[in-house]
Design a protein around this motif. Sequence first.
Motif, mmCIF file in Angstrom:
data_model
loop_
_atom_site.group_PDB
_atom_site.id
_atom_site.type_symbol
_atom_site.label_atom_id
_atom_site.label_comp_id
_atom_site.label_asym_id
_atom_site.label_seq_id
_atom_site.Cartn_x
_atom_site.Cartn_y
_atom_site.Cartn_z
ATOM 1 N N TRP A 125 -6.605 -13.164 -8.750
ATOM 2 C CA TRP A 125 -5.846 -12.497 -7.681
ATOM 3 C C TRP A 125 -4.354 -12.653 -7.916
ATOM 4 O O TRP A 125 -3.583 -11.690 -7.802
ATOM 5 C CB TRP A 125 -6.219 -13.096 -6.329
ATOM 6 N N ASN A 139 -3.002 -10.438 -10.776
ATOM 7 C CA ASN A 139 -2.847 -9.038 -10.365
ATOM 8 C C ASN A 139 -1.556 -8.840 -9.573
ATOM 9 O O ASN A 139 -0.783 -7.915 -9.819
ATOM 10 C CB ASN A 139 -4.041 -8.591 -9.521
ATOM 11 N N LYS A 140 -1.338 -9.714 -8.620
ATOM 12 C CA LYS A 140 -0.172 -9.604 -7.735
ATOM 13 C C LYS A 140 1.126 -9.899 -8.482
ATOM 14 O O LYS A 140 2.099 -9.146 -8.399
ATOM 15 C CB LYS A 140 -0.345 -10.563 -6.564
ATOM 16 N N LYS A 182 2.307 -7.282 -11.144
ATOM 17 C CA LYS A 182 2.975 -6.108 -10.564
ATOM 18 C C LYS A 182 4.408 -6.441 -10.166
ATOM 19 O O LYS A 182 5.315 -5.611 -10.304
ATOM 20 C CB LYS A 182 2.189 -5.615 -9.351
ATOM 21 N N GLU A 214 -10.825 -7.674 -4.131
ATOM 22 C CA GLU A 214 -10.003 -7.174 -5.232
ATOM 23 C C GLU A 214 -10.719 -7.407 -6.552
ATOM 24 O O GLU A 214 -11.589 -8.280 -6.653
ATOM 25 C CB GLU A 214 -8.648 -7.892 -5.260
#
Length: 365
Positions: free
Chosen positions: A125, A128-129, A132, A199
């Motif tokens: 998680w 991914n965050k 970005k 997610e």
Amino acid sequence: MTTISPTKAPRTVRDRDDVQAQYARDYVDLVAAMTDLGLMRRRYGWYLGRGLILIALFAAAFVALFTLGAGPIQLVVAAVFGILFTQAAFLGHDGAHRQVFASGKNNERLARILSNVVVGLSYGWWMNKHGKHHANPNKVGKDGDIAPGAIVFTAEDARQRTGLAAFFLARQHWFFFPILTLAGLDLHVNAIKAVAGAEPVKHRALEAVLLTIRLVGFPALVVWAIGPWWALAFLVVQVAVFGVYMGGSFAPNHKGMPIVPPTLTIDFLRRQTLMSRNISGGPLVAIGMGGLNYQIEHHLFPTMPSSNLGKARPLVKAYCEQRGIAYTETTLVGSYRIVLAYLQKVGLGHADPFECPVTAQLRTR
């Protein structure tokens, strides 16, 4: 908000292409300089020492937990655990950025163990965050760190709040640090949601097992050591300190810096530099923030070992000054003042991040 000196916009397609090519060469030259200085090489000894110190401190904290008995002193131990979990998160952050080992798999293993088993975060998680965020810092619709939540960072999002939410928004700068006491809990909840299927997460089953070990095992140890009621107080303090420390280390780096509209395209060197803020203060601040105080250098060279970022700083700063690129640096207290002032402006509807000069200067079509 940072003011950036205006530059003459390219007049033709060829001019724009030439400017973009020069911008790309600027960054390539900077990377080459860092490589020549040896700043991109792995620092195995430094990371080994850092890891051993962290293990020793965790061992001492567990000894205190199991030997001091139930009582108020355990709330101090809880605060220590909150600090140590944050330091472990910093080390996991370095592993996730491939700063520790030459092998990508070894970095991933280290980051996954530290994130899930020690800190209680989902590595998948977070990747991914955070990925970005690094790709598009402070860009609306791309950077989840400025997505609206309990705190709002853009005037556009602020206009969506009405009633009681608008009342809170106008005072959000007062609630910023109190809200951080819940940030640690929010990170744990997001980790659980992610591995439960909210997610896409690589190795979901493995992460679920590792998270369970941490999020069930650690509270169980605390209950065993000091009983349920003191354990409850212990965990409240530990999670609150963890949240404030984590949030207080990450917020100064980008909050209150230019926010980029979705349509704006900026070259890599300026995209990472103009949206980031360094925190001065020397080795003590660097240790306390896990090297994140050198945020500009970290964003420019995400795989550079964090212990080398301070050495890169003078060269990067001089390089930016030569090219007229704003290089923002302030003290830790000064950064909090900037962040809180910006949140107040957003809450009162006086801040329009799209008025920042970066929009007019660096737009490419």
